[in-house]
Write a protein that holds these residues in place. Structure first.
Motif, PDB file in Angstrom:
ATOM      1  N   ASP A 119      35.736  -9.055  -8.681  1.00 11.57           N
ATOM      2  CA  ASP A 119      35.018  -7.936  -7.959  1.00 11.57           C
ATOM      3  C   ASP A 119      34.343  -7.982  -6.701  1.00 11.57           C
ATOM      4  O   ASP A 119      33.354  -7.812  -6.511  1.00 11.57           O
ATOM      5  CB  ASP A 119      33.886  -7.564  -9.086  1.00 11.57           C
ATOM      6  N   GLY A 120      35.249  -8.526  -5.847  1.00  9.74           N
ATOM      7  CA  GLY A 120      34.811  -8.742  -4.340  1.00  9.74           C
ATOM      8  C   GLY A 120      33.846 -10.055  -4.417  1.00  9.74           C
ATOM      9  O   GLY A 120      33.401 -10.260  -3.193  1.00  9.74           O
ATOM     10  N   ILE A 121      33.811 -11.048  -5.402  1.00  8.74           N
ATOM     11  CA  ILE A 121      32.845 -12.200  -5.227  1.00  8.74           C
ATOM     12  C   ILE A 121      33.760 -13.181  -5.233  1.00  8.74           C
ATOM     13  O   ILE A 121      34.265 -13.691  -6.248  1.00  8.74           O
ATOM     14  CB  ILE A 121      31.770 -11.812  -6.556  1.00  8.74           C
ATOM     15  N   PRO A 122      33.595 -14.226  -4.315  1.00 14.85           N
ATOM     16  CA  PRO A 122      34.340 -15.364  -4.250  1.00 14.85           C
ATOM     17  C   PRO A 122      33.469 -16.297  -4.859  1.00 14.85           C
ATOM     18  O   PRO A 122      32.517 -16.625  -4.912  1.00 14.85           O
ATOM     19  CB  PRO A 122      34.596 -15.751  -2.868  1.00 14.85           C
ATOM     20  N   MET A 123      34.192 -17.174  -5.899  1.00 16.88           N
ATOM     21  CA  MET A 123      33.710 -18.268  -6.689  1.00 16.88           C
ATOM     22  C   MET A 123      34.395 -19.413  -6.779  1.00 16.88           C
ATOM     23  O   MET A 123      35.957 -19.345  -6.841  1.00 16.88           O
ATOM     24  CB  MET A 123      33.636 -17.655  -8.224  1.00 16.88           C
TER      25      MET A 123
END
Length: 209
Positions: A119-123
């Protein structure tokens, strides 16, 4: 380094590898005598393969915990474990292996750190001491955050990675590399990997001016 780079033509990609080791210690074992430390600097031509996506498989072998190995350093003693991860993965038709820690959470790959995007969040897996949280990983995290992207470090499972929108590797050798397969799940090279590479190279070139 600058003296060594004069031996190259200037157009090729050059990898810079500093190495330290101790020649003397307690009967050849630790603790090593710091006064016997030796240093070598190796520079060699090698292409950056950032544009060549990789295929991953979950390795049956795991990263050791800090209680049983020197996990806080890039030590030669850890390379055999990485090597068998890579060989086993390639024997099954993959390019690299996704390595878990002793608790079964994702740590990194056999040769680089790893990011997932949801959802567009790099982790990226949180630094729990069982793997080397590399300098390129740290730089990418900082560049993302400096540019308004809320990159996270957190405990992640294989299930998280299989349900991700995008995967990519980070490391000093190839910088940022997209992942196009994790076991039976296919991925497309995604925009976050491309942005990470652009941000990194812009930063790298700005430091050389």
């Amino acid at each position: 380094v600058w003296e060594g780079l004069k031996n190259f033509k200037g157009a090729e990609a050059v990898y810079i590898k500093p190495m330290y080791w101790a020649e003397h210690g307690l009967d050849g074992l630790v603790p090593a005598d710091p006064a016997s430390t030796r240093f070598a600097l190796c520079l060699f031509e090698t292409p950056m393969r950032s544009t060549e996506p990789v295929r991953l498989t979950v390795s049956p072998y795991r990263r050791p915990s800090p209680e049983v190995a020197m996990t806080h350093a890039k030590t030669g003693s850890l390379y055999p474990n990485s090597g068998r991860m890579m060989l086993e993965a390639r024997a099954r038709g993959f390019d690299n292996a996704l390595a878990l820690d002793m608790l079964g959470n994702v740590a990194e790959t056999a040769s680089a750190n790893i990011f997932m995007v949801k959802d567009g969040i790099p982790m990226t897996p949180a630094d729990n001491g069982c793997f080397l949280a590399g300098i390129t990983r740290k730089r990418i995290l900082k560049l993302f955050r400096d540019n308004g992207i809320a990159a996270k470090e957190k405990t992640l499972t294989v299930k998280n990675f299989l349900e991700a929108d995008e995967l990519f590797l980070t490391g000093n050798y190839n910088k940022v590399v997209p992942v196009i397969k994790l076991d039976d799940r296919d991925f497309e090279p995604g925009p976050m990997a491309k942005q990470a590479m652009t941000l990194y190279m812009d930063w790298a070139r700005s430091t050389c001016k």
